[in-house]
Design a protein around this motif. Structure first.
Motif, PDB file in Angstrom:
ATOM      1  N   ARG A  95       0.835  -1.304   0.010  1.00 13.34           N
ATOM      2  CA  ARG A  95      -0.168   0.032  -0.125  1.00 13.34           C
ATOM      3  C   ARG A  95       0.852   1.344   0.045  1.00 13.34           C
ATOM      4  O   ARG A  95       2.004   1.358   0.511  1.00 13.34           O
ATOM      5  N   ILE A  96       0.447   2.278  -0.726  1.00 11.26           N
ATOM      6  CA  ILE A  96       0.961   3.343  -0.964  1.00 11.26           C
ATOM      7  C   ILE A  96       0.167   4.469   0.141  1.00 11.26           C
ATOM      8  O   ILE A  96      -1.057   4.866  -0.273  1.00 11.26           O
ATOM      9  N   THR A 132       7.214  -6.758 -15.771  1.00 15.36           N
ATOM     10  CA  THR A 132       6.173  -7.236 -16.681  1.00 15.36           C
ATOM     11  C   THR A 132       5.096  -6.427 -16.460  1.00 15.36           C
ATOM     12  O   THR A 132       5.157  -5.502 -15.469  1.00 15.36           O
ATOM     13  N   PRO A 133       4.043  -6.545 -17.156  1.00 15.78           N
ATOM     14  CA  PRO A 133       2.847  -5.478 -16.833  1.00 15.78           C
ATOM     15  C   PRO A 133       2.223  -5.474 -15.647  1.00 15.78           C
ATOM     16  O   PRO A 133       1.903  -6.618 -14.845  1.00 15.78           O
ATOM     17  N   GLY A 134       2.659  -4.381 -15.051  1.00 10.38           N
ATOM     18  CA  GLY A 134       2.091  -3.994 -13.579  1.00 10.38           C
ATOM     19  C   GLY A 134       2.848  -4.257 -12.700  1.00 10.38           C
ATOM     20  O   GLY A 134       2.653  -4.364 -11.307  1.00 10.38           O
ATOM     21  N   ARG A 135       3.976  -5.025 -12.912  1.00 12.93           N
ATOM     22  CA  ARG A 135       4.971  -5.236 -11.890  1.00 12.93           C
ATOM     23  C   ARG A 135       6.143  -4.300 -12.251  1.00 12.93           C
ATOM     24  O   ARG A 135       6.973  -4.351 -13.028  1.00 12.93           O
ATOM     25  N   TRP A 136       6.428  -3.619 -10.775  1.00  8.96           N
ATOM     26  CA  TRP A 136       7.292  -2.602 -10.893  1.00  8.96           C
ATOM     27  C   TRP A 136       8.477  -2.853 -10.070  1.00  8.96           C
ATOM     28  O   TRP A 136       8.154  -3.002  -8.806  1.00  8.96           O
ATOM     29  N   ASP A 153      -3.505  -4.596  -8.316  1.00  2.00           N
ATOM     30  CA  ASP A 153      -4.047  -5.365  -6.791  1.00  2.00           C
ATOM     31  C   ASP A 153      -3.863  -4.349  -5.947  1.00  2.00           C
ATOM     32  O   ASP A 153      -4.475  -4.729  -4.507  1.00  2.00           O
ATOM     33  N   LEU A 154      -3.295  -3.128  -6.042  1.00  2.00           N
ATOM     34  CA  LEU A 154      -3.350  -2.192  -4.825  1.00  2.00           C
ATOM     35  C   LEU A 154      -4.575  -1.565  -4.792  1.00  2.00           C
ATOM     36  O   LEU A 154      -5.257  -1.437  -5.598  1.00  2.00           O
ATOM     37  N   GLN A 159      -3.248   3.189  -6.096  1.00  2.00           N
ATOM     38  CA  GLN A 159      -3.168   3.087  -7.486  1.00  2.00           C
ATOM     39  C   GLN A 159      -3.549   4.705  -8.124  1.00  2.00           C
ATOM     40  O   GLN A 159      -2.716   5.112  -8.836  1.00  2.00           O
ATOM     41  N   LYS A 160      -4.303   5.588  -7.324  1.00  2.00           N
ATOM     42  CA  LYS A 160      -4.330   6.963  -7.596  1.00  2.00           C
ATOM     43  C   LYS A 160      -3.019   7.584  -7.573  1.00  2.00           C
ATOM     44  O   LYS A 160      -2.627   8.423  -8.272  1.00  2.00           O
TER      45      LYS A 160
END
Length: 166
Positions: A95-96, A132-136, A153-154, A159-160
């Motif tokens: 989570r951010i 990969t797509p979505g994995r940072w 999944d966040l 996500q925002k």
């Protein structure tokens, strides 16, 4: 000097011990040699982290490669997992909590699998890579790595906040 061919080891050939007070494990290649201060590394740390482990001597010279850990005795398996966890520990961002620009750097306050963390990232485009797509994978200014396993999944707030950078 020409490259030496890769020497593959079978799990049954390899036995690891952790001498009391030692930093690195001792690894025996059965009936052949003992590496007093062995180093264990992943050959493909991001794309295939659970197969192909390189065993190196204390000087960093590769002794051999395990194609799989299946078949290692329990003690060797546990020692190798400890070594790899220590070498490749990358907190996963769950989570951010906040994301702010401060002094030309992004300040992240996040929750990881091991609790809260704060880190700074300078120049997002150079220090964050979509594996990969979505994995940072994100590199902080002090060299620590953080990973977002799946951005989708966040939670919505996370996500925002992340969308500010993407």
């Amino acid at each position: 000097m020409p490259n030496s061919p890769v020497r593959y080891l079978e799990p049954s050939q390899v036995k690891a011990f952790r001498p009391v007070g030692a930093v690195h494990p001792r690894v025996e290649i059965i009936d052949e040699m003992v590496i007093l201060s062995a180093i264990v590394k992943r050959v493909f740390p991001l794309s295939n982290p659970i197969v192909y482990l390189s065993i190196l001597d204390g000087a960093g010279k590769e002794v051999g490669v395990l194609r799989t850990v299946e078949g290692l005795d329990a003690e060797t398996d546990a020692i190798f997992k400890e070594e790899l966890d220590r070498r490749y520990f990358t907190p996963h961002v769950d989570r951010i909590d906040s994301l702010r620009m401060e002094a030309g750097m992004w300040r992240f306050n996040v929750q990881t699998q091991r609790g809260p963390a704060e880190f700074y990232v300078r120049n997002w485009r150079d220090n964050a890579h979509e594996i990969t797509p979505g994995r940072w994978q994100i590199m902080s200014v002090d060299g620590a790595r953080f990973e977002i396993l799946k951005a989708d999944d966040l939670d919505a707030k996370s996500q925002k906040l992340l969308d500010q950078l993407l």
